[in-house]
Structures are given as structure tokens and as C-alpha cells.
Design an enzyme around this catalytic site. Sequence first.
Site, PDB file in Angstrom:
ATOM      1  CG  HIS A 121      54.700-154.958  38.741  1.00 49.60           C
ATOM      2  ND1 HIS A 121      55.643-155.809  38.123  1.00 49.60           N
ATOM      3  CD2 HIS A 121      55.324-153.670  38.501  1.00 49.60           C
ATOM      4  CE1 HIS A 121      56.535-155.108  37.623  1.00 49.60           C
ATOM      5  NE2 HIS A 121      56.584-153.807  37.950  1.00 49.60           N
ATOM      6  CG  ASP A 198      54.360-157.206  44.666  1.00 46.66           C
ATOM      7  OD1 ASP A 198      55.571-156.712  44.885  1.00 46.66           O
ATOM      8  OD2 ASP A 198      54.350-156.878  43.367  1.00 46.66           O
ATOM      9  CD  GLN A 201      55.938-149.221  44.317  1.00 49.70           C
ATOM     10  OE1 GLN A 201      56.054-148.184  44.861  1.00 49.70           O
ATOM     11  NE2 GLN A 201      56.345-149.562  43.004  1.00 49.70           N
ATOM     12  CE  LYS A 224      59.995-151.592  42.380  1.00 54.44           C
ATOM     13  NZ  LYS A 224      59.940-150.702  41.408  1.00 54.44           N
ATOM     14  CB  CYS A 362      55.797-153.390  34.842  1.00 62.74           C
ATOM     15  SG  CYS A 362      57.143-152.857  33.964  1.00 62.74           S
TER      16      CYS A 362
HETATM   17  N1  PLP Z   1      55.856-155.583  41.963  1.00 63.21           N
HETATM   18  C1  PLP Z   1      55.583-154.144  42.351  1.00 63.21           C
HETATM   19  C2  PLP Z   1      54.530-153.515  43.033  1.00 63.21           C
HETATM   20  C3  PLP Z   1      56.595-153.184  41.676  1.00 63.21           C
HETATM   21  O1  PLP Z   1      56.233-151.844  41.811  1.00 63.21           O
HETATM   22  C4  PLP Z   1      57.589-153.732  41.055  1.00 63.21           C
HETATM   23  C5  PLP Z   1      58.444-152.777  40.407  1.00 63.21           C
HETATM   24  O2  PLP Z   1      58.221-151.779  39.918  1.00 63.21           O
HETATM   25  C6  PLP Z   1      57.618-154.965  41.091  1.00 63.21           C
HETATM   26  C7  PLP Z   1      56.911-155.919  41.610  1.00 63.21           C
HETATM   27  C8  PLP Z   1      59.038-155.641  40.295  1.00 63.21           C
HETATM   28  O3  PLP Z   1      60.178-155.346  40.906  1.00 63.21           O
HETATM   29  P1  PLP Z   1      61.509-155.510  40.261  1.00 63.21           P
HETATM   30  O4  PLP Z   1      61.380-155.122  38.985  1.00 63.21           O
HETATM   31  O5  PLP Z   1      62.635-154.730  41.141  1.00 63.21           O
HETATM   32  O6  PLP Z   1      61.799-157.039  40.432  1.00 63.21           O
END
Ligand code: PLP
Length: 403
Positions: A121, A198, A201, A224, A362
Site C-alpha cells: 500500500h 503493515d 488487513q 478496519k 492506494c
Molecule cells: N496498509 C494497508 C495494507 C491498507 O489496506 C491500508 C488502508 O487501506 C493502509 C495501510 C492505510 O491505512 P489508513 O488509511 O487507515 O492509515
Amino acid sequence: MYKIEQIRKDFPALADNLDGKPNIYLDTAASAQKPQCVIDKICRIYEHTYANVHRGTYALAEAITTEYENARQIIASFIGAKQDEIVFTRGATESLNLVASSYALNTLKEGDEILISEAEHHANLVPWQIVAQKTGAKLKIFKIADDGSYLQEEFEKALNPKVKIVAITAMSNVLGTIFPVKEMAKAAHKTGAKIVVDACQSIVHKKTDVMDSDCDFLCFSGHKLYGPTGIGVLYAKADILQSMPPYQTGGDMVDKVTYEKTTFAPPPARFEAGTPAAVQAIGLGEAVKYVSSIGFDDINTHEADLISYFNEKTAETKDLKIIGTAQNKGGVFAFDFNGIHPQDLSFVLSHEGVAIRIGHHCAEPLVNRMGYTSLARASFGLYTSKSDIDAFFAALNKAKHFF
Ligand code: PLP
């Protein structure tokens, strides 16, 4: 036995009708719906227990501070961490920026390497690009397979003693691929790298245990995980957190301040400058309690059942191509349907009450690497039912006639 109908009743939004259509919510990977217990908890705090935290000595201030620190403990236990290893942030994005700014910018130098996968991401890519630009370190990307699978040989080929940070998603938000974090941490540690996970998910789909996986940093977002927006978590090993300078400065993160000089509080307070999102943190604690009350054994069995049902339906649907078919994947399905532009597809599905995500998710370089500029995506939560999947396929088949 997973009581899906009972679970769905916990989520008021799922019972809503939107323009006379049922709410078929297949965008949990973007953000999850909220159970009533989380909504009630937030209301109760605002109604009866609201004040600032860590500041007042009156009853309300003490009550909310206790709730806030309890939430930290609940979240720590949920991922196998200690309470003071949990830093509250605004979300995974802020957690990753905190690691990049406070840890990486202060430890990396020219000649060092940062290793990430092709499946990241933007939140786990862009901060490392900035660190690389500022420190002279090199950002390296290791390949995944065309079907979205993790390739151990590619990861190990890219690892060497120059790699100081491995930053990896535990589960791709586009492909659903689950990465073997424990094995990757072991390999990274062998060559002297720290591993940043990270878990945005994966935290929703499988049990997370930072002690077992031995990761150095791990982050996720509350929204999430069935919790509120505006709250996230950074876990870091205690000794690493202690070695890190503040990310932001101001109130509540200090030890002693004079006009000339400031000394800083120990972690986690050192990294929580200013008034924190206390109500959201407490709401996240409630969400974690809710998920734990169902348990990952049952959540995983239910999800595996949904995935095989979705795969069966896919096999019956001409011109539907799933992008990301790794063996080890969670309930996230990016797809191409007969070349119909995802935006058009989403418009028609929305008319049927079916919510999907479209675009580059993203993760633009990843979507491009899979051969697309935009993809549609359906994703599951613990409340997703087979009838949601039926409604999705019915809507898809309808969409075909429009284009
Ligand atoms: N990392 C992953 C794998 C994600 O799916 C997301 C959000 O879609 C993020 C990071 C970023 O999360 P946030 O926008 O809640 O900070």
C-alpha cells in the site's frame, strides 16, 4: 457454529435499506461497519465519562484516563504485546510515518537498504521513498508471482547485510495474499535487519501474535477492525521504542520542560504528543473485545467457507477474472469483469445496493504491475454472508447487459 444472522444483527448499518435496496457491503478492506457495542461505548463515554486524559485529577478525568489505558491493555493482549509497547496513532499511515521519521531517519545512512515487496500500500511505500531520499539509503522492491503469491526465493535473494529495514504487508489489500511474517522476520533478523509489519488487513482476518512472529514493529488502523476512525496502533519492541526520539512534540509527552530545554517522557507517552483520540481508542478497545468474543477460530472457518463459495461462483461466471489467486489468501478479491471499466461497474452495482471499491486501491504500482490501471474489489468482513455473495454475482450478471 458461526451464527452469521446473529452476528449481522450486531451491525445496525447492515439492516439499512439504501434507496429500497439492501446494504450489500463488500468494502470492508477499505473500512469496516461498526457493531452496536462500539457505537454504544463511544456514546456512553461522550455522555457520561468525558474529559481530557492524563491531565485532570477530578473523577471524570480519572475515569476516562483509566478507560484509555485499559484500551491500551486490551489491544496489547490482543496482539501478544506489553501495554507500554502500544502507541496510539491516528491510523496505520501515521504509525508507518512515525517509524520512518523517528526510527529510520535517525538510523539509516548512505549505502544502507530498505526492502519492501511489490504488493505494498502507498502507506508502506511512500514513507520509505522519502527516507531513502533523505538518507541516501536505497529502496529495493522484491518481486511477487504473477498470481500474487509470495516468492520466498525473491525475498531471500534481495536480503543481505546492507538491508536495515524490511517493511512488509502481512496481507495485501488488493490481492489478499497473506505473507509469512514469522519466516520473513527470522530471515530478516539473520542478516541484521529490523522488520516492520503493515498488519492493516491481516489484523482483521487472522490471529496476530507479535511475540510469536518476533516482528520489531507492527501497525494497524482501528477503522478496519470494526473500531472508530481516527485511531491506529503502532507496536514496537520496548527496547526499540525506548531508543527512538519523539515524532512530534508538545503537551503530554514530556518529562521536564524549562525555557532552555526539555526532557521527554518514556514510551508510549513520548510518541503521543497533544490530546490523544481517547474516545476512539476506547472504542477500538471495545471493537477488539467484540472480535475476541467471536474468536479467530470461528472467524477463519467462516471466511474459508465464504472464499470457497466465492471461488465456486467465480468459476461459473464467464469473463470474470480474479487478480490475485495465491493459495494463501484472505477474503479480498480484486477483479476484472469482461473489461468493463471498474467505475462503470461500481455505478451499476451500487444501483443494486452492492458496495465495492474501485481504482488503484492506494497501491498504484501494484495494480500497474498486475497489468491494470484500475481494478474493482470485493472484500469480506466477519459479517459477510453467502447471500451478500449471491447478491454480488446477481448484480454482476445484470451489469453485463449494460455494456
Ligand atoms: N496498509 C494497508 C495494507 C491498507 O489496506 C491500508 C488502508 O487501506 C493502509 C495501510 C492505510 O491505512 P489508513 O488509511 O487507515 O492509515
